[in-house]
Design a protein around this motif. Structure first.
Motif, PDB file in Angstrom:
ATOM      1  N   MET A 142       0.970  -1.255   0.062  1.00 36.77           N
ATOM      2  CA  MET A 142       0.075  -0.017  -0.127  1.00 36.77           C
ATOM      3  C   MET A 142       1.065   1.179   0.025  1.00 36.77           C
ATOM      4  SD  MET A 142      -3.013   0.637   2.565  1.00 36.77           S
ATOM      5  CE  MET A 142      -3.071   2.351   3.549  1.00 36.77           C
ATOM      6  N   ASN A 143       0.638   2.220  -0.946  1.00 36.63           N
ATOM      7  CA  ASN A 143       1.347   3.274  -1.070  1.00 36.63           C
ATOM      8  C   ASN A 143       0.689   4.461  -0.041  1.00 36.63           C
ATOM      9  OD1 ASN A 143       3.050   2.572  -3.034  1.00 36.63           O
ATOM     10  ND2 ASN A 143       1.856   3.450  -4.660  1.00 36.63           N
ATOM     11  N   ILE A 144       1.609   5.258   0.535  1.00 39.33           N
ATOM     12  CA  ILE A 144       1.193   6.170   1.543  1.00 39.33           C
ATOM     13  C   ILE A 144       1.677   7.670   0.886  1.00 39.33           C
ATOM     14  CG2 ILE A 144       1.758   7.328   3.708  1.00 39.33           C
ATOM     15  CD1 ILE A 144       2.249   4.520   4.754  1.00 39.33           C
ATOM     16  N   ALA A 145       0.644   8.480   0.863  1.00 37.37           N
ATOM     17  CA  ALA A 145       0.625   9.608   0.140  1.00 37.37           C
ATOM     18  C   ALA A 145       1.644  10.584   0.851  1.00 37.37           C
ATOM     19  CB  ALA A 145      -0.919  10.443  -0.140  1.00 37.37           C
ATOM     20  N   SER A 146       2.321  11.136   0.155  1.00 37.01           N
ATOM     21  CA  SER A 146       3.300  12.255   0.608  1.00 37.01           C
ATOM     22  C   SER A 146       3.250  13.492  -0.135  1.00 37.01           C
ATOM     23  CB  SER A 146       4.893  11.752   1.018  1.00 37.01           C
ATOM     24  OG  SER A 146       5.277  11.106  -0.447  1.00 37.01           O
ATOM     25  N   ALA A 147       4.029  14.515   0.273  1.00 33.92           N
ATOM     26  CA  ALA A 147       3.991  15.651  -0.412  1.00 33.92           C
ATOM     27  C   ALA A 147       4.927  15.648  -1.416  1.00 33.92           C
ATOM     28  CB  ALA A 147       4.422  16.849   0.516  1.00 33.92           C
ATOM     29  N   PHE A 148       4.487  15.985  -2.745  1.00 34.18           N
ATOM     30  CA  PHE A 148       5.352  15.798  -3.968  1.00 34.18           C
ATOM     31  C   PHE A 148       5.676  17.492  -4.130  1.00 34.18           C
ATOM     32  CE2 PHE A 148       6.183  16.424  -8.394  1.00 34.18           C
ATOM     33  CZ  PHE A 148       6.673  15.133  -8.788  1.00 34.18           C
ATOM     34  N   THR A 149       6.900  17.916  -3.912  1.00 33.55           N
ATOM     35  CA  THR A 149       7.085  19.438  -4.104  1.00 33.55           C
ATOM     36  C   THR A 149       7.768  19.748  -5.455  1.00 33.55           C
ATOM     37  OG1 THR A 149       7.280  19.514  -1.780  1.00 33.55           O
ATOM     38  CG2 THR A 149       8.421  21.106  -3.072  1.00 33.55           C
ATOM     39  N   ILE A 150       7.475  20.771  -6.050  1.00 36.52           N
ATOM     40  CA  ILE A 150       8.060  21.297  -7.113  1.00 36.52           C
ATOM     41  C   ILE A 150       8.180  22.742  -7.011  1.00 36.52           C
ATOM     42  CG2 ILE A 150       7.409  21.915  -9.789  1.00 36.52           C
ATOM     43  CD1 ILE A 150       5.194  19.899  -9.407  1.00 36.52           C
ATOM     44  N   ARG A 151       9.824  22.906  -7.084  1.00 38.05           N
ATOM     45  CA  ARG A 151      10.194  24.357  -6.938  1.00 38.05           C
ATOM     46  C   ARG A 151      10.001  25.144  -8.342  1.00 38.05           C
ATOM     47  NH1 ARG A 151      15.216  22.283  -3.943  1.00 38.05           N
ATOM     48  NH2 ARG A 151      15.511  21.579  -6.190  1.00 38.05           N
ATOM     49  N   TYR A 152       9.448  26.251  -8.233  1.00 38.28           N
ATOM     50  CA  TYR A 152       9.229  27.070  -9.703  1.00 38.28           C
ATOM     51  C   TYR A 152       9.580  28.498  -9.652  1.00 38.28           C
ATOM     52  CZ  TYR A 152       5.285  29.124  -7.445  1.00 38.28           C
ATOM     53  OH  TYR A 152       4.228  29.935  -6.674  1.00 38.28           O
ATOM     54  N   TYR A 153       9.803  29.164 -10.850  1.00 37.19           N
ATOM     55  CA  TYR A 153       9.720  30.301 -11.186  1.00 37.19           C
ATOM     56  C   TYR A 153       8.656  30.778 -12.028  1.00 37.19           C
ATOM     57  CZ  TYR A 153      11.570  34.900 -12.781  1.00 37.19           C
ATOM     58  OH  TYR A 153      11.641  36.281 -12.976  1.00 37.19           O
ATOM     59  N   ASN A 154       7.795  31.581 -11.775  1.00 34.45           N
ATOM     60  CA  ASN A 154       6.834  31.781 -12.773  1.00 34.45           C
ATOM     61  C   ASN A 154       7.155  33.201 -13.252  1.00 34.45           C
ATOM     62  OD1 ASN A 154       4.407  32.488 -14.175  1.00 34.45           O
ATOM     63  ND2 ASN A 154       3.193  31.886 -12.740  1.00 34.45           N
ATOM     64  N   ASP A 199       5.406  34.566 -15.834  1.00 32.43           N
ATOM     65  CA  ASP A 199       4.039  35.234 -16.271  1.00 32.43           C
ATOM     66  C   ASP A 199       3.744  36.127 -15.090  1.00 32.43           C
ATOM     67  OD1 ASP A 199       4.527  33.645 -18.439  1.00 32.43           O
ATOM     68  OD2 ASP A 199       3.175  32.272 -17.728  1.00 32.43           O
ATOM     69  N   SER A 200       2.641  37.242 -15.539  1.00 32.13           N
ATOM     70  CA  SER A 200       2.232  38.046 -14.704  1.00 32.13           C
ATOM     71  C   SER A 200       0.881  37.765 -13.975  1.00 32.13           C
ATOM     72  CB  SER A 200       2.037  39.581 -15.224  1.00 32.13           C
ATOM     73  OG  SER A 200       1.380  39.441 -16.468  1.00 32.13           O
ATOM     74  N   LYS A 201       0.582  36.170 -14.220  1.00 25.63           N
ATOM     75  CA  LYS A 201      -0.711  35.476 -13.766  1.00 25.63           C
ATOM     76  C   LYS A 201      -0.472  34.385 -13.168  1.00 25.63           C
ATOM     77  CE  LYS A 201      -2.231  33.335 -18.004  1.00 25.63           C
ATOM     78  NZ  LYS A 201      -3.292  32.952 -18.871  1.00 25.63           N
ATOM     79  N   ASN A 202      -1.239  34.128 -12.401  1.00 18.31           N
ATOM     80  CA  ASN A 202      -1.393  32.823 -11.679  1.00 18.31           C
ATOM     81  C   ASN A 202      -1.793  31.959 -12.650  1.00 18.31           C
ATOM     82  OD1 ASN A 202      -0.830  34.234  -9.288  1.00 18.31           O
ATOM     83  ND2 ASN A 202      -2.792  33.918  -8.370  1.00 18.31           N
ATOM     84  N   HIS A 203      -1.272  30.637 -12.359  1.00 16.15           N
ATOM     85  CA  HIS A 203      -1.463  29.475 -13.318  1.00 16.15           C
ATOM     86  C   HIS A 203      -1.940  28.586 -12.503  1.00 16.15           C
ATOM     87  CE1 HIS A 203      -0.003  30.938 -17.120  1.00 16.15           C
ATOM     88  NE2 HIS A 203       1.052  31.160 -16.663  1.00 16.15           N
ATOM     89  N   THR A 204      -3.310  27.739 -12.735  1.00 11.55           N
ATOM     90  CA  THR A 204      -3.523  26.748 -11.948  1.00 11.55           C
ATOM     91  C   THR A 204      -3.562  25.555 -13.017  1.00 11.55           C
ATOM     92  OG1 THR A 204      -5.061  27.960 -10.633  1.00 11.55           O
ATOM     93  CG2 THR A 204      -5.651  25.615 -10.713  1.00 11.55           C
ATOM     94  N   MET A 205      -2.745  24.380 -12.716  1.00 15.51           N
ATOM     95  CA  MET A 205      -2.801  23.290 -13.751  1.00 15.51           C
ATOM     96  C   MET A 205      -3.155  21.944 -13.300  1.00 15.51           C
ATOM     97  SD  MET A 205       0.799  24.400 -15.287  1.00 15.51           S
ATOM     98  CE  MET A 205       1.173  26.158 -16.197  1.00 15.51           C
ATOM     99  N   GLU A 206      -3.520  21.228 -14.102  1.00 13.31           N
ATOM    100  CA  GLU A 206      -3.859  19.850 -13.632  1.00 13.31           C
ATOM    101  C   GLU A 206      -2.909  18.871 -13.479  1.00 13.31           C
ATOM    102  OE1 GLU A 206      -6.559  16.273 -15.865  1.00 13.31           O
ATOM    103  OE2 GLU A 206      -7.164  18.353 -16.319  1.00 13.31           O
ATOM    104  N   VAL A 207      -2.562  18.137 -12.596  1.00 13.41           N
ATOM    105  CA  VAL A 207      -1.618  17.412 -12.246  1.00 13.41           C
ATOM    106  C   VAL A 207      -2.178  15.854 -12.144  1.00 13.41           C
ATOM    107  CG1 VAL A 207       0.341  16.365 -10.532  1.00 13.41           C
ATOM    108  CG2 VAL A 207      -0.526  18.909 -10.841  1.00 13.41           C
ATOM    109  N   LYS A 214      -5.181  19.575  -8.574  1.00 10.02           N
ATOM    110  CA  LYS A 214      -4.867  20.898  -9.109  1.00 10.02           C
ATOM    111  C   LYS A 214      -3.436  21.502  -8.411  1.00 10.02           C
ATOM    112  CE  LYS A 214      -8.463  21.528 -11.884  1.00 10.02           C
ATOM    113  NZ  LYS A 214      -8.119  21.668 -13.266  1.00 10.02           N
ATOM    114  N   ILE A 215      -2.618  22.271  -9.116  1.00 14.77           N
ATOM    115  CA  ILE A 215      -1.606  23.000  -8.406  1.00 14.77           C
ATOM    116  C   ILE A 215      -1.666  24.307  -8.923  1.00 14.77           C
ATOM    117  CG2 ILE A 215       0.104  22.038 -10.187  1.00 14.77           C
ATOM    118  CD1 ILE A 215       1.981  21.613  -8.008  1.00 14.77           C
ATOM    119  N   GLU A 216      -1.241  25.173  -8.087  1.00 13.97           N
ATOM    120  CA  GLU A 216      -1.273  26.494  -8.493  1.00 13.97           C
ATOM    121  C   GLU A 216      -0.001  27.112  -8.341  1.00 13.97           C
ATOM    122  OE1 GLU A 216      -3.233  30.891  -6.996  1.00 13.97           O
ATOM    123  OE2 GLU A 216      -4.652  29.045  -6.882  1.00 13.97           O
TER     124      GLU A 216
END
Length: 78
Positions: free
Chosen positions: A1-13, A15-23, A31-33
């Protein structure tokens, strides 16, 4: 059985707008913002070591802990 943990992505956006993307991971979707014009990190709950993120340029595979740059709604892995 897999235990969910935090998957972290470091980013530099650049763009001058927020992005909400499907993962996709382990057959489920979430969703990730990314906040506009900033450097930061975002997390999703999954036990996977790699996820797929739907961008304006198509699906991109990203590994846990990866650094990405977002520009024009597209992801580039640094």
């Amino acid at each position: 059985m897999n235990i969910a943990s935090a998957f972290t992505i470091r980013y530099y956006n650049k763009d001058s707008k927020n992005h909400t993307m499907e993962v996709r991971s382990n057959g489920s979707t979430q969703k990730i913002e990314f906040t506009s014009s900033t450097t930061g990190s975002s997390s999703v709950q999954t036990s996977a070591s790699e996820v797929e993120i739907k961008t304006e340029c198509g699906w991109v595979k990203v590994k846990d802990g990866a650094k990405i740059t977002i520009q024009n709604g597209c992801i580039k892995i640094d």
